[in-house]
Design a protein around this motif. Structure first.
Motif, PDB file in Angstrom:
ATOM      1  N   ILE A   1      62.403  37.322  50.225  1.00 27.08           N
ATOM      2  CA  ILE A   1      62.297  35.743  50.138  1.00 27.08           C
ATOM      3  C   ILE A   1      62.550  35.069  51.105  1.00 27.08           C
ATOM      4  N   ALA A   2      63.841  35.523  51.720  1.00 30.13           N
ATOM      5  CA  ALA A   2      64.334  34.460  52.820  1.00 30.13           C
ATOM      6  C   ALA A   2      63.506  34.857  54.038  1.00 30.13           C
ATOM      7  N   GLY A   3      63.037  36.039  54.108  1.00 27.40           N
ATOM      8  CA  GLY A   3      62.046  36.163  55.410  1.00 27.40           C
ATOM      9  C   GLY A   3      60.825  35.404  55.276  1.00 27.40           C
ATOM     10  N   LEU A   4      60.321  35.433  53.963  1.00 33.42           N
ATOM     11  CA  LEU A   4      58.915  34.817  53.715  1.00 33.42           C
ATOM     12  C   LEU A   4      59.276  33.327  53.935  1.00 33.42           C
ATOM     13  N   ALA A   5      60.444  32.878  53.524  1.00 37.37           N
ATOM     14  CA  ALA A   5      60.363  31.380  53.897  1.00 37.37           C
ATOM     15  C   ALA A   5      60.757  30.671  55.040  1.00 37.37           C
ATOM     16  N   GLN A   6      60.858  31.667  56.158  1.00 35.05           N
ATOM     17  CA  GLN A   6      61.082  31.212  57.466  1.00 35.05           C
ATOM     18  C   GLN A   6      59.875  31.213  58.088  1.00 35.05           C
ATOM     19  N   ALA A   7      59.026  30.494  58.281  1.00 36.24           N
ATOM     20  CA  ALA A   7      57.819  30.364  58.736  1.00 36.24           C
ATOM     21  C   ALA A   7      57.866  30.042  60.483  1.00 36.24           C
ATOM     22  N   GLU A   8      56.988  30.536  61.135  1.00 32.59           N
ATOM     23  CA  GLU A   8      56.984  30.175  62.470  1.00 32.59           C
ATOM     24  C   GLU A   8      56.516  28.829  63.004  1.00 32.59           C
ATOM     25  N   ILE A   9      56.986  28.114  63.682  1.00 30.66           N
ATOM     26  CA  ILE A   9      56.788  26.517  63.969  1.00 30.66           C
ATOM     27  C   ILE A   9      55.999  26.685  65.245  1.00 30.66           C
ATOM     28  N   ALA A  10      54.856  25.788  65.532  1.00 25.73           N
ATOM     29  CA  ALA A  10      54.255  25.859  66.842  1.00 25.73           C
ATOM     30  C   ALA A  10      54.216  24.435  67.223  1.00 25.73           C
ATOM     31  N   VAL A  11      54.738  24.322  68.556  1.00 24.98           N
ATOM     32  CA  VAL A  11      54.678  23.010  69.136  1.00 24.98           C
ATOM     33  C   VAL A  11      53.066  22.767  69.886  1.00 24.98           C
ATOM     34  N   ILE A  12      52.490  21.781  69.389  1.00 25.44           N
ATOM     35  CA  ILE A  12      51.413  21.494  69.652  1.00 25.44           C
ATOM     36  C   ILE A  12      51.028  20.402  70.420  1.00 25.44           C
ATOM     37  N   VAL A  13      49.694  20.434  71.206  1.00 22.66           N
ATOM     38  CA  VAL A  13      49.137  19.114  71.896  1.00 22.66           C
ATOM     39  C   VAL A  13      47.716  19.141  71.667  1.00 22.66           C
ATOM     40  N   SER A  14      47.013  18.199  71.794  1.00 17.83           N
ATOM     41  CA  SER A  14      45.617  18.174  71.642  1.00 17.83           C
ATOM     42  C   SER A  14      44.943  19.261  72.558  1.00 17.83           C
ATOM     43  N   ALA A  15      43.527  19.903  71.892  1.00 15.78           N
ATOM     44  CA  ALA A  15      42.978  20.836  72.832  1.00 15.78           C
ATOM     45  C   ALA A  15      42.444  20.455  74.010  1.00 15.78           C
ATOM     46  N   SER A  16      42.428  19.085  74.118  1.00 18.02           N
ATOM     47  CA  SER A  16      41.703  18.534  75.510  1.00 18.02           C
ATOM     48  C   SER A  16      43.039  18.290  76.537  1.00 18.02           C
ATOM     49  N   ASN A  17      44.242  18.540  75.971  1.00 15.54           N
ATOM     50  CA  ASN A  17      45.325  18.209  76.841  1.00 15.54           C
ATOM     51  C   ASN A  17      45.415  19.395  77.824  1.00 15.54           C
ATOM     52  N   ALA A  18      45.442  18.931  79.243  1.00 18.87           N
ATOM     53  CA  ALA A  18      45.539  19.781  80.310  1.00 18.87           C
ATOM     54  C   ALA A  18      46.662  20.671  80.497  1.00 18.87           C
ATOM     55  N   ASN A  19      47.781  20.449  79.802  1.00 19.25           N
ATOM     56  CA  ASN A  19      49.137  21.232  80.058  1.00 19.25           C
ATOM     57  C   ASN A  19      49.058  22.451  79.197  1.00 19.25           C
ATOM     58  N   GLY A  20      49.512  23.510  79.835  1.00 16.98           N
ATOM     59  CA  GLY A  20      49.321  25.022  79.078  1.00 16.98           C
ATOM     60  C   GLY A  20      50.665  24.950  78.440  1.00 16.98           C
ATOM     61  N   ASN A  21      51.129  26.208  78.641  1.00 18.60           N
ATOM     62  CA  ASN A  21      52.756  26.326  77.942  1.00 18.60           C
ATOM     63  C   ASN A  21      53.808  25.521  78.554  1.00 18.60           C
ATOM     64  N   LEU A  22      54.680  25.092  77.541  1.00 13.65           N
ATOM     65  CA  LEU A  22      55.754  24.220  77.895  1.00 13.65           C
ATOM     66  C   LEU A  22      57.048  25.096  77.381  1.00 13.65           C
ATOM     67  N   ASP A  23      58.199  24.918  78.296  1.00 18.16           N
ATOM     68  CA  ASP A  23      59.296  25.367  78.153  1.00 18.16           C
ATOM     69  C   ASP A  23      60.238  24.534  77.134  1.00 18.16           C
ATOM     70  N   GLN A  24      61.049  25.162  76.494  1.00 21.77           N
ATOM     71  CA  GLN A  24      61.985  24.573  75.608  1.00 21.77           C
ATOM     72  C   GLN A  24      62.671  23.282  76.060  1.00 21.77           C
ATOM     73  N   ASP A  25      63.113  23.375  77.202  1.00 20.54           N
ATOM     74  CA  ASP A  25      63.666  22.221  77.780  1.00 20.54           C
ATOM     75  C   ASP A  25      62.784  20.977  77.928  1.00 20.54           C
ATOM     76  N   THR A  26      61.347  21.268  78.556  1.00 22.04           N
ATOM     77  CA  THR A  26      60.375  20.181  78.901  1.00 22.04           C
ATOM     78  C   THR A  26      60.099  19.589  77.282  1.00 22.04           C
ATOM     79  N   ILE A  27      60.295  20.192  76.572  1.00 19.23           N
ATOM     80  CA  ILE A  27      59.995  19.854  74.988  1.00 19.23           C
ATOM     81  C   ILE A  27      61.274  18.990  74.475  1.00 19.23           C
ATOM     82  N   ALA A  28      62.294  19.479  74.756  1.00 21.53           N
ATOM     83  CA  ALA A  28      63.452  18.762  74.189  1.00 21.53           C
ATOM     84  C   ALA A  28      63.526  17.449  74.829  1.00 21.53           C
ATOM     85  N   ARG A  29      63.126  17.492  76.279  1.00 24.51           N
ATOM     86  CA  ARG A  29      63.454  15.980  76.671  1.00 24.51           C
ATOM     87  C   ARG A  29      62.445  15.062  76.445  1.00 24.51           C
TER      88      ARG A  29
END
Length: 142
Positions: free
Chosen positions: A18-46
């Motif tokens: 049950i604990a394993g099922l409760a932890q969902a994967e979280i996705a950081v998202i931008v619009s599909a029309s946003n030109a940026n690709g993958n971002l690193d954790q530091d950039t997102i945090a900033r």
């Protein structure tokens, strides 16, 4: 005694599953029309801590938070920002008091954040990865 041990093992296994099922994967998202690709954790945090107002390509970056207390927000804050909800509250209180920052707007649950981000290429948010569709682009997962 043997029955008690078997019951205890079954309960332990059930709680682990049950604990394993409760932890969902979280996705950081931008619009599909946003030109940026993958971002690193530091950039997102900033961006989410108000230390940067732009994406790596120079376009404006506007962070969108989920409602306080949501599971996705708690996971995002601790994993990506490295802060508990009380630490974040204190962080933003200091910045607001000194006039040096404004926290991200709270914009509801997964569906609300996804819809906002999908319709504005300057927004960045986070959602449970199960709600991701073609209207948004995943730039980071945890």
């Amino acid at each position: 005694m043997k029955i008690f041990n078997n019951i205890l093992k079954a309960l332990t296994l059930s709680s682990v599953l049950i604990a394993g099922l409760a932890q969902a994967e979280i996705a950081v998202i931008v619009s599909a029309s946003n030109a940026n690709g993958n971002l690193d954790q530091d950039t997102i945090a900033r961006v989410f801590l108000g230390k940067s107002k732009t994406f790596p390509d120079g376009s404006q970056a506007v962070p969108v938070d989920q409602t306080a207390g949501s599971d996705s927000r708690e996971a995002f804050s601790s994993t990506v920002l490295g802060k508990s909800s009380s630490q974040l509250k204190a962080y933003w209180s200091r910045l607001i008091f000194t006039g040096k920052g404004t926290p991200p707007k709270e914009s509801g649950d997964d569906a609300a954040v996804k819809n906002l981000v999908a319709n504005n290429p300057n927004l960045i948010g986070y959602v449970d990865s199960a709600v991701v569709d073609g209207s948004v682009k995943v730039v980071y997962k945890f």
